[in-house]
Write an enzyme that holds these catalytic residues in place. Structure first.
Site, PDB file in Angstrom:
ATOM      1  N   PHE A   1      -6.410  20.438  41.656  1.00  0.00           N
ATOM      2  CA  PHE A   1      -7.797  21.258  41.522  1.00  0.00           C
ATOM      3  C   PHE A   1      -7.822  22.269  42.656  1.00  0.00           C
ATOM      4  CE2 PHE A   1      -7.834  17.295  39.178  1.00  0.00           C
ATOM      5  CZ  PHE A   1      -8.046  17.719  37.735  1.00  0.00           C
TER       6      PHE A   1
ATOM      7  N   LYS B   1      -6.711  17.991  33.536  1.00  0.00           N
ATOM      8  CA  LYS B   1      -6.623  19.366  33.956  1.00  0.00           C
ATOM      9  C   LYS B   1      -6.769  20.342  32.987  1.00  0.00           C
ATOM     10  CE  LYS B   1      -4.892  22.556  36.402  1.00  0.00           C
ATOM     11  NZ  LYS B   1      -5.213  23.021  37.788  1.00  0.00           N
TER      12      LYS B   1
ATOM     13  N   ASN C   1      -9.903  23.226  33.468  1.00  0.00           N
ATOM     14  CA  ASN C   1     -10.076  24.534  33.604  1.00  0.00           C
ATOM     15  C   ASN C   1     -10.604  25.423  32.273  1.00  0.00           C
ATOM     16  OD1 ASN C   1      -8.663  24.823  36.199  1.00  0.00           O
ATOM     17  ND2 ASN C   1      -6.631  25.397  35.406  1.00  0.00           N
TER      18      ASN C   1
ATOM     19  N   PHE D   1     -20.107  28.568  38.662  1.00  0.00           N
ATOM     20  CA  PHE D   1     -19.080  29.112  37.457  1.00  0.00           C
ATOM     21  C   PHE D   1     -20.297  29.711  36.418  1.00  0.00           C
ATOM     22  CE2 PHE D   1     -14.691  28.851  38.331  1.00  0.00           C
ATOM     23  CZ  PHE D   1     -14.920  28.144  39.353  1.00  0.00           C
TER      24      PHE D   1
ATOM     25  N   ALA E   1     -22.055  35.733  36.105  1.00  0.00           N
ATOM     26  CA  ALA E   1     -21.335  37.043  35.066  1.00  0.00           C
ATOM     27  C   ALA E   1     -20.689  38.006  35.901  1.00  0.00           C
ATOM     28  CB  ALA E   1     -22.584  37.432  34.609  1.00  0.00           C
TER      29      ALA E   1
ATOM     30  N   CYS F   1      -4.237  30.880  36.462  1.00  0.00           N
ATOM     31  CA  CYS F   1      -4.627  29.412  35.933  1.00  0.00           C
ATOM     32  C   CYS F   1      -5.641  29.649  34.823  1.00  0.00           C
ATOM     33  CB  CYS F   1      -5.336  28.882  36.766  1.00  0.00           C
ATOM     34  SG  CYS F   1      -4.252  28.330  38.321  1.00  0.00           S
TER      35      CYS F   1
ATOM     36  N   LYS G   1      -9.343  37.466  42.274  1.00  0.00           N
ATOM     37  CA  LYS G   1     -10.558  36.986  42.960  1.00  0.00           C
ATOM     38  C   LYS G   1     -10.459  37.194  44.533  1.00  0.00           C
ATOM     39  CE  LYS G   1     -10.538  32.550  44.014  1.00  0.00           C
ATOM     40  NZ  LYS G   1     -10.625  31.057  43.893  1.00  0.00           N
TER      41      LYS G   1
HETATM   42  C1  UGA Z   1      -9.009  27.834  39.041  1.00  0.00           C
HETATM   43  C2  UGA Z   1      -9.767  26.282  39.237  1.00  0.00           C
HETATM   44  O1  UGA Z   1     -11.152  26.621  39.646  1.00  0.00           O
HETATM   45  C3  UGA Z   1      -9.326  25.271  40.222  1.00  0.00           C
HETATM   46  O2  UGA Z   1      -9.740  24.115  40.035  1.00  0.00           O
HETATM   47  C4  UGA Z   1      -7.882  24.921  39.698  1.00  0.00           C
HETATM   48  O3  UGA Z   1      -7.077  24.014  40.345  1.00  0.00           O
HETATM   49  C5  UGA Z   1      -6.976  26.387  39.404  1.00  0.00           C
HETATM   50  O4  UGA Z   1      -7.463  27.130  38.775  1.00  0.00           O
HETATM   51  C6  UGA Z   1      -5.514  26.005  38.877  1.00  0.00           C
HETATM   52  O5  UGA Z   1      -5.584  25.602  37.838  1.00  0.00           O
HETATM   53  O6  UGA Z   1      -4.352  25.909  39.673  1.00  0.00           O
HETATM   54  P1  UGA Z   1      -8.518  29.769  40.548  1.00  0.00           P
HETATM   55  O7  UGA Z   1      -7.926  30.350  39.413  1.00  0.00           O
HETATM   56  O8  UGA Z   1      -7.607  29.975  41.892  1.00  0.00           O
HETATM   57  O9  UGA Z   1      -8.848  28.234  40.161  1.00  0.00           O
HETATM   58  O10 UGA Z   1      -9.924  30.497  40.652  1.00  0.00           O
HETATM   59  P2  UGA Z   1     -11.610  30.143  40.486  1.00  0.00           P
HETATM   60  O11 UGA Z   1     -12.183  30.311  41.460  1.00  0.00           O
HETATM   61  O12 UGA Z   1     -11.572  29.004  39.329  1.00  0.00           O
HETATM   62  O13 UGA Z   1     -11.431  31.572  39.550  1.00  0.00           O
HETATM   63  C7  UGA Z   1     -10.959  32.173  38.177  1.00  0.00           C
HETATM   64  C8  UGA Z   1     -11.521  33.475  38.033  1.00  0.00           C
HETATM   65  O14 UGA Z   1     -12.806  33.067  37.201  1.00  0.00           O
HETATM   66  C9  UGA Z   1     -11.604  34.585  38.808  1.00  0.00           C
HETATM   67  O15 UGA Z   1     -11.179  35.786  38.319  1.00  0.00           O
HETATM   68  C10 UGA Z   1     -13.247  34.669  39.009  1.00  0.00           C
HETATM   69  O16 UGA Z   1     -13.790  35.831  39.557  1.00  0.00           O
HETATM   70  C11 UGA Z   1     -13.628  34.375  37.671  1.00  0.00           C
HETATM   71  N1  UGA Z   1     -14.855  33.795  38.026  1.00  0.00           N
HETATM   72  C12 UGA Z   1     -15.507  32.575  38.659  1.00  0.00           C
HETATM   73  C13 UGA Z   1     -15.952  34.246  37.150  1.00  0.00           C
HETATM   74  O17 UGA Z   1     -15.831  35.513  36.518  1.00  0.00           O
HETATM   75  N2  UGA Z   1     -17.326  34.005  37.330  1.00  0.00           N
HETATM   76  C14 UGA Z   1     -17.594  32.701  37.970  1.00  0.00           C
HETATM   77  O18 UGA Z   1     -18.677  32.188  37.778  1.00  0.00           O
HETATM   78  C15 UGA Z   1     -16.632  32.134  38.661  1.00  0.00           C
END
Ligand code: UGA
Length: 432
Positions: A152, A204, A208, A249, A252, A260, A320
């Site tokens: 995670f 998992k 996600n 999360f 917007a 992922c 990100k």
């Molecule tokens: C995600 C999960 O959060 C991790 O728990 C998981 O281990 C990982 O995938 C994986 O499967 O390896 P990650 O992809 O690194 O992690 O990044 P996140 O922080 O979850 O963001 C994912 C995307 O969602 C980004 O593009 C971010 O900008 C977007 N996001 C996130 C939003 O648009 N709004 C939010 O409120 C949060």
């Protein structure tokens, strides 16, 4: 305890280095000579905050090693982690051929009781396949267990996420493996949730997909806010105080990306269809996300009127902040759509530009925020790097041909931007 970590991508390398930091002897294995070559001379094949320091420290302490040979690394291992890639196939299913190859090699070379840990994100029932494969090629009948231990880790905060996890999920089928895994993770002093292997695998994908659902949900709410002139930030805050919902999360934006969420969503959809338990809701999550990027480009169009021939400055290319990862980054689709409409693109990202260069065409990559703004008809924020929030807006205003900012991550307060004289459009809030 000795660990053989197979795969030195974002997951394997971080997990390996963090286990070494806990005091274990870890050998990270990869069949890519470039990666192993770099790691052996202390260079990182990926950017992840804190990783380089951790790797160097543990290499110096002789707890972390790198090798190209599973056969060598497995000799004295108590645990073999499979952390290889599971890339998406064109039908959305996960390509498990690397997992199968590694399972076969482990089976051929293991010498003593081994806990084989499935760390890669895989569809449910993969552990069973790994077990069948290892059994088939385990000619010397060496005892082993297969465990599912999904990760995670978020890119950008992966080292922290490993060291301070909310929970560790371990899917086991034997008491012996359960004890070994409990001992392995004991130093982290966090809750360990033991399940069967299939449940761990589903945890998992379900986690996600659920997080992706939250994002598409708030992006759908943002569109309603835009229609009536409400403010999605206030809505998210109001919803988030309810502990059953939570604020995280619910940001917007211009859509989620990365290696992922998009991939796991597809894979979960694929496996649910295959099992005859169609997860239709996730189709909408995917669709909303794709539309969100189109919707964002329309917003840029509304700000510029005619896009053709205009220069658009893009801030943020990585999917990100705090990563150099460009895989499935929203910036790629947004830039492509703007180019299709005839825009000239100049862009800046603090870390991901070397990777961006490989995937973007006809984009002038600039050395700073200000160079990306210079002479542009609009500045578009795609990734919420903290330095963008601190940029000198007065200077930006002077550099832009027109003081227009389209913010895909809601970094600024619309009223403050209006006072500074910007035309400012964001997501789920009234443009000013
Ligand atoms: C995600 C999960 O959060 C991790 O728990 C998981 O281990 C990982 O995938 C994986 O499967 O390896 P990650 O992809 O690194 O992690 O990044 P996140 O922080 O979850 O963001 C994912 C995307 O969602 C980004 O593009 C971010 O900008 C977007 N996001 C996130 C939003 O648009 N709004 C939010 O409120 C949060």
């Amino acid at each position: 305890m000795n660990i053989c970590m197979i795969g030195t991508g974002y997951v394997g390398l971080v997990t390996g280095a963090c286990f070494a930091e806990l005091g274990y002897k870890v050998t990270c294995v990869d069949n890519d000579p470039r990666k192993i070559g770099m790691l052996k001379i202390g260079e990182m094949p990926i950017y992840e905050p804190g990783l380089e320091k951790l790797v160097r420290k543990n290499v110096a302490a002789k707890r972390l090693f790198f090798s190209m040979s599973i056969a060598d690394a497995i000799q004295n291992a108590d645990f073999a982690f499979i952390a290889v890639g599971t890339p998406p196939r064109s039908d959305g299913s996960a390509d498990l051929s690397y997992v199968e190859n590694v399972a076969r090699e482990i089976a051929t070379h293991m010498k003593k009781y081994l806990v084989i840990v499935e760390k890669s994100t895989v569809p449910v029932e993969t552990c069973e396949w790994v077990k069948k494969t290892v059994t088939k090629f385990n000619r010397k009948k060496v005892p082993f267990d297969v465990v599912s231990n999904p990760e995670f880790l978020r890119e950008g905060t992966a080292v922290h996420d490993f060291s301070k996890p909310d929970r560790v999920i371990v899917g086991v089928e034997s008491e012996r493996a359960k004890k070994a895994m409990a001992r392995l993770y004991a130093p982290l002093r966090c809750p360990i949730v033991f399940t069967d292997t299939k449940s761990a695998e589903i945890i998992k994908h379900a986690s996600n997909s659920f997080l992706a659902t939250k994002i598409s949900y708030i992006n759908s709410v943002a569109r309603i806010c835009e229609k009536v002139g409400a403010n999605v930030e206030q809505v998210a805050q109001g919803m988030g105080f309810d502990p059953r919902i939570g604020r995280s999360f619910l940001n917007a934006g211009c859509g989620f990306g990365g290696f992922c969420f998009p991939k796991d969503l597809e894979a979960f959809l694929w496996i649910s269809k295959k099992l005859g338990a169609d997860f239709e809701m996730l189709e909408s999550v995917k669709k909303v996300n794709e539309e969100q990027m189109i919707h964002f480009v329309r917003k840029i169009e509304e700000s510029l009127w005619i896009v053709s021939g205009k220069t658009v400055g893009i801030l943020g290319l990585a999917f990100k902040p705090h990563t150099d990862d460009m895989r499935f980054a929203p910036s790629i689709d947004i830039i492509r759509m703007l180019q299709e409409r005839g825009a000239k693109i100049q862009a800046y990202d603090p870390i991901s530009m070397p990777n961006a260069k490989k995937v973007l065409q006809n984009v002038a990559l600039k050395d700073s925020i200000y160079e990306a703004a210079r002479g542009a008809d609009a500045l578009v924020i795609v990734t919420e790097w903290p330095q963008f929030k601190k940029m000198d807006l007065k200077k930006i205003k002077k550099l832009l041909t027109h003081p227009t900012i389209v913010d895909g991550r809601n970094l600024f307060d619309p009223e403050a931007m209006k006072k500074l004289g910007f035309h400012y459009a964001s997501v789920g809030r009234k443009p000013v």
